[in-house]
Design an enzyme around this catalytic site. Sequence first.
Site, PDB file in Angstrom:
ATOM      1  N   HIS A 142       0.833  -1.207   0.000  1.00 59.40           N
ATOM      2  CA  HIS A 142       0.000   0.000   0.000  1.00 59.40           C
ATOM      3  C   HIS A 142       0.865   1.255   0.000  1.00 59.40           C
ATOM      4  O   HIS A 142       0.610   2.194  -0.767  1.00 59.40           O
ATOM      5  CB  HIS A 142      -0.916   0.008   1.226  1.00 59.40           C
ATOM      6  CG  HIS A 142      -1.634   1.303   1.433  1.00 59.40           C
ATOM      7  ND1 HIS A 142      -2.834   1.607   0.821  1.00 59.40           N
ATOM      8  CD2 HIS A 142      -1.308   2.404   2.164  1.00 59.40           C
ATOM      9  CE1 HIS A 142      -3.218   2.815   1.176  1.00 59.40           C
ATOM     10  NE2 HIS A 142      -2.304   3.327   1.994  1.00 59.40           N
ATOM     11  N   GLU A 143       1.875   1.295   0.859  1.00 65.96           N
ATOM     12  CA  GLU A 143       2.746   2.475   0.923  1.00 65.96           C
ATOM     13  C   GLU A 143       3.522   2.658  -0.381  1.00 65.96           C
ATOM     14  O   GLU A 143       3.758   3.793  -0.813  1.00 65.96           O
ATOM     15  CB  GLU A 143       3.705   2.365   2.113  1.00 65.96           C
ATOM     16  CG  GLU A 143       3.024   2.340   3.477  1.00 65.96           C
ATOM     17  CD  GLU A 143       2.070   3.505   3.695  1.00 65.96           C
ATOM     18  OE1 GLU A 143       2.298   4.594   3.124  1.00 65.96           O
ATOM     19  OE2 GLU A 143       1.079   3.334   4.428  1.00 65.96           O
ATOM     20  N   HIS A 169       3.136   8.884  -6.947  1.00 65.04           N
ATOM     21  CA  HIS A 169       4.067  10.005  -7.052  1.00 65.04           C
ATOM     22  C   HIS A 169       4.793   9.965  -8.394  1.00 65.04           C
ATOM     23  O   HIS A 169       4.922  10.990  -9.087  1.00 65.04           O
ATOM     24  CB  HIS A 169       5.065   9.951  -5.896  1.00 65.04           C
ATOM     25  CG  HIS A 169       5.890  11.182  -5.763  1.00 65.04           C
ATOM     26  ND1 HIS A 169       6.948  11.296  -4.886  1.00 65.04           N
ATOM     27  CD2 HIS A 169       5.834  12.382  -6.403  1.00 65.04           C
ATOM     28  CE1 HIS A 169       7.504  12.488  -4.997  1.00 65.04           C
ATOM     29  NE2 HIS A 169       6.853  13.165  -5.901  1.00 65.04           N
TER      30      HIS A 169
END
Length: 233
Positions: free
Chosen positions: A96-97, A104
């Site tokens: 998820h991170e 980005h």
Amino acid sequence: MNYYYWIVAIIFFISAIVSRILRNKFRFYSELEMNIHMSGKEIAEKMLSDNGIYDVNVLSVKGELTDYYDPLNKTVNLSEIVYSEKTIGAIAVAAHECGHALQHKLGYKMLKLRNQMVPILNFSSKFTNFTMMFGLAIFYSSEGENSFFLKLGIGLFSLAVIFSFITLPIEFDASRRALIWLKNKNLVNYQEYNQAKDSLKWAAMTYVVSALGSLSQLIYFMSFLKNKRDEQF
């Protein structure tokens, strides 16, 4: 304004339940070993590499559920248990991170918007509480005649509310990207996929409750103006 207290109580109650469920789910899934035996750190590094992201470092941070992606320093920060364990909970959170890191890289519009709001929100948050308290004092001492500072405080607080709602699609999208990658790379079987999906669903629910809580506060502050206006008619 009694209705507000009911709203706050209900949201607080729901928040407590969601938070408890999330922690229980995380602890449960943190005990389920992955078939592929990869740690959160290894999963994160593989997901970054598979998506052509080589300028983001994976770091370990202290605490539980303290995981986050830092776009400024370009680091995926994983809590100690997520960083080192080889469990469903660890791989779900780590992926998820990395989903944020992928956002980005791809220039995901909502993430760009939120990042642009961060310095504004950091500045405004320093004055929000003071402006709100000062505004309420002036508002009531003037019997509702002077509402400028109260409106200013409400305006500053509304930025935090907007920020919390902008965060929602970002979190859901990061989870979606994580689950797609885990499935496409055959890193999880059918059961593990559903378990990872369930884990991320409850993590996202905490953001939903937080957003609703901030919205209820905004409605409460705005009710001061409405009630005073109603008294004048």
